[in-house]
Design a protein around this motif. Structure first.
Motif, PDB file in Angstrom:
ATOM      1  N   GLN A 328       0.992  -1.245  -0.112  1.00 14.41           N
ATOM      2  CA  GLN A 328       0.037   0.195   0.026  1.00 14.41           C
ATOM      3  C   GLN A 328       0.964   1.089   0.071  1.00 14.41           C
ATOM      4  OE1 GLN A 328      -2.475  -0.253   3.446  1.00 14.41           O
ATOM      5  NE2 GLN A 328      -4.379  -0.268   2.616  1.00 14.41           N
ATOM      6  N   LYS A 329       0.753   2.374  -0.452  1.00 12.33           N
ATOM      7  CA  LYS A 329       0.855   3.720  -0.195  1.00 12.33           C
ATOM      8  C   LYS A 329       0.073   4.747  -0.051  1.00 12.33           C
ATOM      9  CE  LYS A 329       3.964   3.094  -4.473  1.00 12.33           C
ATOM     10  NZ  LYS A 329       4.739   4.031  -5.810  1.00 12.33           N
ATOM     11  N   SER A 330       0.558   4.687   1.269  1.00 13.06           N
ATOM     12  CA  SER A 330      -0.056   6.711   1.531  1.00 13.06           C
ATOM     13  C   SER A 330       0.588   7.539   1.466  1.00 13.06           C
ATOM     14  CB  SER A 330      -0.201   6.137   3.026  1.00 13.06           C
ATOM     15  OG  SER A 330      -0.520   7.012   3.593  1.00 13.06           O
ATOM     16  N   TYR A 331       0.512   8.212   0.977  1.00 16.17           N
ATOM     17  CA  TYR A 331       0.932  10.044   0.379  1.00 16.17           C
ATOM     18  C   TYR A 331      -0.076  11.042   0.636  1.00 16.17           C
ATOM     19  CZ  TYR A 331      -2.277   9.738  -3.612  1.00 16.17           C
ATOM     20  OH  TYR A 331      -3.006   9.276  -4.561  1.00 16.17           O
ATOM     21  N   VAL A 332       0.664  12.386   0.768  1.00 14.35           N
ATOM     22  CA  VAL A 332      -0.222  13.444   0.908  1.00 14.35           C
ATOM     23  C   VAL A 332      -0.709  14.459  -0.501  1.00 14.35           C
ATOM     24  CG1 VAL A 332      -0.044  15.939   2.211  1.00 14.35           C
ATOM     25  CG2 VAL A 332       1.138  14.428   3.063  1.00 14.35           C
ATOM     26  N   ASP A 333      -1.609  13.979  -0.656  1.00 17.99           N
ATOM     27  CA  ASP A 333      -1.775  15.177  -1.900  1.00 17.99           C
ATOM     28  C   ASP A 333      -3.242  15.998  -1.175  1.00 17.99           C
ATOM     29  OD1 ASP A 333      -3.057  15.861  -4.492  1.00 17.99           O
ATOM     30  OD2 ASP A 333      -4.198  14.197  -4.971  1.00 17.99           O
ATOM     31  N   GLY A 334      -2.232  17.416  -1.960  1.00 18.85           N
ATOM     32  CA  GLY A 334      -3.902  18.846  -2.123  1.00 18.85           C
ATOM     33  C   GLY A 334      -3.688  18.687  -0.310  1.00 18.85           C
ATOM     34  N   SER A 341      -4.183   1.079  -2.477  1.00 21.62           N
ATOM     35  CA  SER A 341      -3.860  -0.137  -2.597  1.00 21.62           C
ATOM     36  C   SER A 341      -3.496  -1.142  -3.197  1.00 21.62           C
ATOM     37  CB  SER A 341      -5.365  -1.114  -1.683  1.00 21.62           C
ATOM     38  OG  SER A 341      -4.618  -0.574  -0.646  1.00 21.62           O
ATOM     39  N   GLY A 342      -3.198  -1.994  -4.004  1.00 20.24           N
ATOM     40  CA  GLY A 342      -3.110  -3.028  -4.956  1.00 20.24           C
ATOM     41  C   GLY A 342      -2.140  -2.625  -6.013  1.00 20.24           C
ATOM     42  N   TYR A 343      -0.372  -2.188  -5.463  1.00 18.58           N
ATOM     43  CA  TYR A 343       0.493  -2.621  -5.880  1.00 18.58           C
ATOM     44  C   TYR A 343       1.169  -3.638  -5.486  1.00 18.58           C
ATOM     45  CZ  TYR A 343       0.221   2.651  -6.247  1.00 18.58           C
ATOM     46  OH  TYR A 343       0.133   4.021  -6.676  1.00 18.58           O
ATOM     47  N   ILE A 344       1.426  -4.208  -6.825  1.00 20.40           N
ATOM     48  CA  ILE A 344       2.904  -5.150  -6.305  1.00 20.40           C
ATOM     49  C   ILE A 344       4.333  -5.029  -6.318  1.00 20.40           C
ATOM     50  CG2 ILE A 344       2.744  -7.599  -6.894  1.00 20.40           C
ATOM     51  CD1 ILE A 344       0.074  -8.104  -7.396  1.00 20.40           C
ATOM     52  N   VAL A 345       5.307  -4.758  -5.572  1.00 23.46           N
ATOM     53  CA  VAL A 345       6.616  -5.154  -5.798  1.00 23.46           C
ATOM     54  C   VAL A 345       6.697  -5.720  -6.249  1.00 23.46           C
ATOM     55  CG1 VAL A 345       8.574  -3.982  -4.815  1.00 23.46           C
ATOM     56  CG2 VAL A 345       6.445  -2.919  -5.160  1.00 23.46           C
ATOM     57  N   GLN A 346       7.709  -6.156  -7.081  1.00 22.06           N
ATOM     58  CA  GLN A 346       8.651  -6.846  -8.184  1.00 22.06           C
ATOM     59  C   GLN A 346      10.345  -6.949  -7.623  1.00 22.06           C
ATOM     60  OE1 GLN A 346       6.485  -6.683 -11.968  1.00 22.06           O
ATOM     61  NE2 GLN A 346       6.786  -8.692 -12.096  1.00 22.06           N
ATOM     62  N   ARG A 354      20.075  -9.121  -0.768  1.00 17.60           N
ATOM     63  CA  ARG A 354      19.886  -7.717  -0.977  1.00 17.60           C
ATOM     64  C   ARG A 354      19.326  -7.376  -2.174  1.00 17.60           C
ATOM     65  NH1 ARG A 354      26.486  -6.766  -0.147  1.00 17.60           N
ATOM     66  NH2 ARG A 354      26.350  -8.220  -1.376  1.00 17.60           N
ATOM     67  N   ILE A 355      19.301  -6.447  -2.050  1.00 20.96           N
ATOM     68  CA  ILE A 355      18.065  -6.088  -3.332  1.00 20.96           C
ATOM     69  C   ILE A 355      18.724  -5.763  -4.990  1.00 20.96           C
ATOM     70  CG2 ILE A 355      16.275  -4.720  -4.505  1.00 20.96           C
ATOM     71  CD1 ILE A 355      15.398  -3.685  -1.419  1.00 20.96           C
ATOM     72  N   LEU A 356      18.312  -6.869  -6.046  1.00 25.22           N
ATOM     73  CA  LEU A 356      18.982  -5.894  -6.820  1.00 25.22           C
ATOM     74  C   LEU A 356      18.806  -5.439  -8.317  1.00 25.22           C
ATOM     75  CD1 LEU A 356      20.537 -10.009  -7.711  1.00 25.22           C
ATOM     76  CD2 LEU A 356      22.335  -7.719  -7.083  1.00 25.22           C
ATOM     77  N   THR A 357      16.703  -6.103  -7.886  1.00 25.87           N
ATOM     78  CA  THR A 357      16.289  -5.137  -8.623  1.00 25.87           C
ATOM     79  C   THR A 357      14.552  -4.953  -8.125  1.00 25.87           C
ATOM     80  OG1 THR A 357      15.667  -7.006 -10.175  1.00 25.87           O
ATOM     81  CG2 THR A 357      17.555  -6.063 -11.300  1.00 25.87           C
ATOM     82  N   LEU A 358      14.276  -3.801  -8.581  1.00 26.43           N
ATOM     83  CA  LEU A 358      13.315  -3.397  -7.787  1.00 26.43           C
ATOM     84  C   LEU A 358      12.262  -2.698  -8.496  1.00 26.43           C
ATOM     85  CD1 LEU A 358      13.022  -1.929  -4.383  1.00 26.43           C
ATOM     86  CD2 LEU A 358      11.363  -1.146  -6.321  1.00 26.43           C
ATOM     87  N   THR A 359      11.149  -3.181  -9.033  1.00 25.25           N
ATOM     88  CA  THR A 359       9.824  -2.624  -9.940  1.00 25.25           C
ATOM     89  C   THR A 359       8.780  -3.002  -8.873  1.00 25.25           C
ATOM     90  OG1 THR A 359       9.708  -4.867 -11.238  1.00 25.25           O
ATOM     91  CG2 THR A 359      11.206  -3.406 -11.901  1.00 25.25           C
ATOM     92  N   GLU A 360       7.816  -2.199  -9.756  1.00 23.09           N
ATOM     93  CA  GLU A 360       6.217  -2.365  -9.385  1.00 23.09           C
ATOM     94  C   GLU A 360       5.576  -2.129 -10.287  1.00 23.09           C
ATOM     95  OE1 GLU A 360       5.355   1.289  -7.448  1.00 23.09           O
ATOM     96  OE2 GLU A 360       5.495   2.543  -8.781  1.00 23.09           O
ATOM     97  N   ARG A 361       3.985  -2.929 -10.098  1.00 25.22           N
ATOM     98  CA  ARG A 361       3.072  -3.247 -11.216  1.00 25.22           C
ATOM     99  C   ARG A 361       1.336  -2.412  -9.614  1.00 25.22           C
ATOM    100  NH1 ARG A 361       1.169  -7.713 -13.721  1.00 25.22           N
ATOM    101  NH2 ARG A 361      -1.426  -6.484 -15.039  1.00 25.22           N
ATOM    102  N   LYS A 362       1.700  -1.091 -10.195  1.00 26.05           N
ATOM    103  CA  LYS A 362      -0.267  -0.240 -10.203  1.00 26.05           C
ATOM    104  C   LYS A 362      -0.973  -0.776 -10.570  1.00 26.05           C
ATOM    105  CE  LYS A 362       3.234   3.561 -10.827  1.00 26.05           C
ATOM    106  NZ  LYS A 362       3.361   4.661 -12.187  1.00 26.05           N
ATOM    107  N   PRO A 363      -2.588  -0.779  -8.869  1.00 25.38           N
ATOM    108  CA  PRO A 363      -3.559  -0.951  -9.900  1.00 25.38           C
ATOM    109  C   PRO A 363      -3.963  -0.338 -10.276  1.00 25.38           C
ATOM    110  CG  PRO A 363      -3.002   0.545  -7.721  1.00 25.38           C
ATOM    111  CD  PRO A 363      -1.305  -0.006  -7.816  1.00 25.38           C
TER     112      PRO A 363
END
Length: 368
Positions: A328-334, A341-346, A354-363
């Motif tokens: 989940q991402k929580s952010y300030v807007d206005g 919700s609905g993000y899947i981080v790969q 340790r992290i070699l690659t990091l991408t995300e699938r957006k909702p």
């Protein structure tokens, strides 16, 4: 032989003892056969006398004037027969009355109560078809017309509704409505949003089942299938590996949300091949760019909330780990805090987790 009956005085056949009427009466009431010819009267009298004597012996208290009459069971049987027949007729008439009047009236009322409770077009139509001459037929017609008049207005108020129960009620009340496809599409959209909010293999599986059963149109079936495959844990789990993966995921996103450079660096490999939408590079450069970007906004604007319990992973032949984690991402807007919700981080982790690659699938395509 006399030409007249000795009992009634009417004419009789010459050879007969009595006229035909008296003969029939004697044979019926006394159960004797009246003989023909001479000695007939005496024979009859003798038989009646003998029957009277026998009856007197069996019942001494029987009045003398009744001894000449039939004392056998025949009359009692006859009365019993007619009594039972009358009782049977009354019972049949009673059942017929109950079936045609009482029972039918009860069924009419029960069906009407069910139609009123359902308060739908199909409910009133069912009642009208079952009881075309029913007590409430006119009321059913009036309610049916009223529902049709309210249909368009009801849909106008529901077009932007997020209440799935209200939309389901609309389908129940107006099963033949021209707005049915639009209502189902709205329900499908709301079901998909709920599925994304849950963002687990189980929720995507439930959506696919509902689509396949016809409960939902299934406009998002393809997306659900892809996400299910990403989050379904098909690879055999090793507890130590899973614990290490969860530790990296939780620690990295906690540090990223707080923009703590040293903590972020700890969970990244020296060289990262891809980081979100940017290319790869040295971890120090990637972390430095993050800190600069955060400083421009004076404070962190995005908080990352991973669901580590739903992590799915697979170990490769070179002992790397391909990891998918719901976020989940929580952010300030206005000036307002929003949560999506609905993000899947790969991720791909090396053998030291340790992290070699990091991408995300957006909702959705327009998600942050």
């Amino acid at each position: 032989m006399a030409q007249f009956c000795p009992l009634c005085g009417r004419s009789k056949p010459e050879e007969a003892l009595f006229c035909n009427d008296c003969k029939d009466k004697i044979e019926k009431e006394y159960e004797v056969d009246v003989p023909k010819g001479e000695g007939g009267v005496d024979a009859v009298g003798q038989e009646l006398t003998e029957r009277s004597v026998e009856a007197k012996k069996e019942n001494p208290d029987l009045p003398t004037d009744t001894l000449s009459k039939d004392t056998g069971p025949r009359k009692n049987k006859s009365r019993l027969f007619w009594g039972l027949l009358l009782l049977g007729i009354l019972l049949v008439a009673g059942f017929f009355y109950y079936g045609e009047t009482v029972r039918k009236g009860n069924l009419d009322r029960l069906q009407w109560d069910a139609a009123v409770k359902e308060n739908s077009v199909s409910g009133y139509l069912t009642y009208m078809q079952a009881f075309p001459k029913g007590k409430y037929y006119t009321l059913a017609e009036e309610n049916l017309v009223k529902l049709k008049g309210n249909e368009a207005e009801t849909w106008r108020t529901l077009q932007s509704s997020d209440n799935r129960a209200e939309l389901q009620d609309f389908l129940t009340q107006y099963p033949e409505s021209p707005y049915t496809p639009l209502v189902k599409k709205r329900l499908d959209s709301l079901a998909w949003v709920a599925t994304l909010n849950d963002n687990t293999a189980e929720s995507y599986s439930d959506y696919m089942v509902a689509s396949q059963s016809g409960e939902l149109p299934g406009d998002y079936f393809g997306n659900a299938q892809e996400r299910y495959e990403m989050l379904f844990q098909s690879y055999p789990v090793t507890k130590s590996d899973l614990d290490s993966i969860r530790l990296t995921v939780d620690g990295f996103f906690t540090a990223l949300s707080a923009l703590k450079a040293n903590e972020i660096t700890k969970y990244m490999a020296p060289v990262v091949f891809r980081f979100f939408n940017s290319g790869g590079g040295q971890r120090e450069k990637i972390v430095g760019d993050l800190i600069i970007s955060g400083a421009r906004t004076q404070a962190p604007t995005v908080q990352f909330l991973p669901n580590t319990a739903a992590v799915a992973y697979e170990k490769t032949d070179i002992e790397h780990y391909k990891v998918n984690v719901p976020v989940q991402k929580s952010y300030v807007d206005g000036g307002q805090q929003k949560t999506v919700s609905g993000y899947i981080v790969q991720m791909e982790l090396d053998r030291n987790f340790r992290i070699l690659t990091l991408t995300e699938r957006k909702p959705a395509a327009d998600a942050v």
